[in-house]
Design a protein around this motif. Structure first.
Motif, PDB file in Angstrom:
ATOM      1  N   GLU A  25      -6.841   3.460  -9.637  1.00 30.73           N
ATOM      2  CA  GLU A  25      -5.405   3.271  -9.426  1.00 30.73           C
ATOM      3  C   GLU A  25      -4.755   2.842 -10.741  1.00 30.73           C
ATOM      4  O   GLU A  25      -5.291   2.017 -11.473  1.00 30.73           O
ATOM      5  CB  GLU A  25      -5.156   2.200  -8.359  1.00 30.73           C
ATOM      6  CG  GLU A  25      -5.501   2.648  -6.956  1.00 30.73           C
ATOM      7  CD  GLU A  25      -4.614   3.767  -6.451  1.00 30.73           C
ATOM      8  OE1 GLU A  25      -3.443   3.829  -6.824  1.00 30.73           O
ATOM      9  OE2 GLU A  25      -5.108   4.587  -5.671  1.00 30.73           O
ATOM     10  N   ALA A  74       2.514   1.661  -3.374  1.00 31.58           N
ATOM     11  CA  ALA A  74       1.549   2.094  -4.397  1.00 31.58           C
ATOM     12  C   ALA A  74       1.187   3.563  -4.214  1.00 31.58           C
ATOM     13  O   ALA A  74       1.067   4.313  -5.194  1.00 31.58           O
ATOM     14  CB  ALA A  74       0.296   1.228  -4.334  1.00 31.58           C
ATOM     15  N   ARG A  75       1.018   3.986  -2.956  1.00 29.54           N
ATOM     16  CA  ARG A  75       0.687   5.392  -2.712  1.00 29.54           C
ATOM     17  C   ARG A  75       1.850   6.304  -3.095  1.00 29.54           C
ATOM     18  O   ARG A  75       1.642   7.385  -3.661  1.00 29.54           O
ATOM     19  CB  ARG A  75       0.322   5.607  -1.253  1.00 29.54           C
ATOM     20  CG  ARG A  75      -1.048   5.080  -0.906  1.00 29.54           C
ATOM     21  CD  ARG A  75      -1.393   5.317   0.527  1.00 29.54           C
ATOM     22  NE  ARG A  75      -2.688   4.744   0.856  1.00 29.54           N
ATOM     23  CZ  ARG A  75      -3.129   4.579   2.077  1.00 29.54           C
ATOM     24  NH1 ARG A  75      -2.392   4.961   3.109  1.00 29.54           N
ATOM     25  NH2 ARG A  75      -4.315   4.052   2.280  1.00 29.54           N
ATOM     26  N   ALA A  84       1.929   6.431  -6.884  1.00 28.16           N
ATOM     27  CA  ALA A  84       0.824   7.244  -7.413  1.00 28.16           C
ATOM     28  C   ALA A  84       1.087   8.726  -7.154  1.00 28.16           C
ATOM     29  O   ALA A  84       0.809   9.573  -8.010  1.00 28.16           O
ATOM     30  CB  ALA A  84      -0.495   6.819  -6.776  1.00 28.16           C
ATOM     31  N   GLN A 100      -8.053   8.637  -6.846  1.00 24.48           N
ATOM     32  CA  GLN A 100      -7.010   7.715  -6.413  1.00 24.48           C
ATOM     33  C   GLN A 100      -6.790   7.764  -4.910  1.00 24.48           C
ATOM     34  O   GLN A 100      -6.436   6.755  -4.303  1.00 24.48           O
ATOM     35  CB  GLN A 100      -5.709   8.003  -7.162  1.00 24.48           C
ATOM     36  CG  GLN A 100      -5.809   7.600  -8.619  1.00 24.48           C
ATOM     37  CD  GLN A 100      -4.591   7.970  -9.426  1.00 24.48           C
ATOM     38  OE1 GLN A 100      -3.764   8.783  -9.013  1.00 24.48           O
ATOM     39  NE2 GLN A 100      -4.470   7.391 -10.614  1.00 24.48           N
ATOM     40  N   ARG A 159       0.829  -1.213   0.000  1.00 26.86           N
ATOM     41  CA  ARG A 159       0.000   0.000   0.000  1.00 26.86           C
ATOM     42  C   ARG A 159       0.860   1.258   0.000  1.00 26.86           C
ATOM     43  O   ARG A 159       0.598   2.200  -0.740  1.00 26.86           O
ATOM     44  CB  ARG A 159      -0.910   0.023   1.225  1.00 26.86           C
ATOM     45  CG  ARG A 159      -2.119  -0.848   1.117  1.00 26.86           C
ATOM     46  CD  ARG A 159      -2.950  -0.707   2.376  1.00 26.86           C
ATOM     47  NE  ARG A 159      -4.073  -1.621   2.401  1.00 26.86           N
ATOM     48  CZ  ARG A 159      -4.792  -1.872   3.473  1.00 26.86           C
ATOM     49  NH1 ARG A 159      -4.494  -1.281   4.618  1.00 26.86           N
ATOM     50  NH2 ARG A 159      -5.800  -2.713   3.413  1.00 26.86           N
ATOM     51  N   GLY A 211      -8.960   5.262  -3.370  1.00 27.08           N
ATOM     52  CA  GLY A 211      -8.753   3.881  -3.792  1.00 27.08           C
ATOM     53  C   GLY A 211      -9.396   3.529  -5.118  1.00 27.08           C
ATOM     54  O   GLY A 211      -9.562   2.353  -5.430  1.00 27.08           O
TER      55      GLY A 211
END
Length: 196
Positions: free
Chosen positions: A140, A24-25, A28, A134, A21, A137
């Motif tokens: 993505e 991914a954050r 992003a 995004q 997580r 959630g």
């Protein structure tokens, strides 16, 4: 030994999920630094700057931990609690649908979302709308071009030169959403026939 297996598995699963997580954050967040209104190397300067800020943050955190070893206990405690919470409900994570084409959204729901993100301003950039999605959630791994294609399918007006805070790029204006172009209705032919 079997009594410890379940909590250990929960911590391991939660730790892996938490790491994915956070990665991914971070990815992003870095990707949102790309400018759609520029081309070439200038378009990715924001991405490079955000990557450099992340690297600087990791370096500063490492220096703080070396200077204050007690901080490691706090970080370890935070990670353990977060991993325990993340590993609590693995069934909820498996219910997430696999990535693929998103279902067609409702036009009214998209218009409401755009107006919500817009707030009191007269316009909003599409990259701001994408970042909003995004952060919750959704969408993505998708880009502004995907959002433009979705708006095109729903016949929601958007254009390239929308200025917000003096920066022109792809966006949506409030006046286009609140005053849509007139759609031919059934009353138009009857009114024309009565006038004749």
């Amino acid at each position: 030994m079997s009594r410890l297996a379940r909590p250990t598995a929960r911590l391991a699963d939660g730790s892996g999920l938490l790491a994915r997580r956070l990665a991914a954050r971070a990815a992003a967040w870095c990707a949102r630094g790309r400018r759609d209104d520029l081309t070439g190397w200038k378009a990715i300067l924001g991405v490079l700057l955000r990557c450099a800020l992340l690297a600087l943050g990791v370096y500063v955190l490492a220096r703080l931990v070396r200077a204050l070893p007690t901080l490691m206990w706090l970080l370890t405690s935070w990670w353990t609690i977060a991993a325990w919470g993340a590993g609590r409900a693995p069934a909820e994570e498996t219910d997430v649908p696999p990535e693929g084409p998103a279902p067609a959204p409702d036009r009214e729901a998209v218009l409401a979302l755009l107006l919500e993100v817009m707030g009191d301003t007269p316009a909003v950039h599409l990259r701001t709308v994408l970042a909003h999605l995004q952060e919750r959630g959704q969408w993505e791994g998708r880009k502004v071009g995907d959002l433009r294609a979705a708006l095109e399918r729903l016949a929601i007006p958007h254009e390239r030169g929308v200025k917000v805070a003096g920066v022109p790029t792809w966006g949506v204006r409030r006046r286009d959403l609140e005053d849509p172009s007139p759609v031919p209705s059934e009353e138009t032919p009857s009114a024309a026939s009565t006038a004749a």
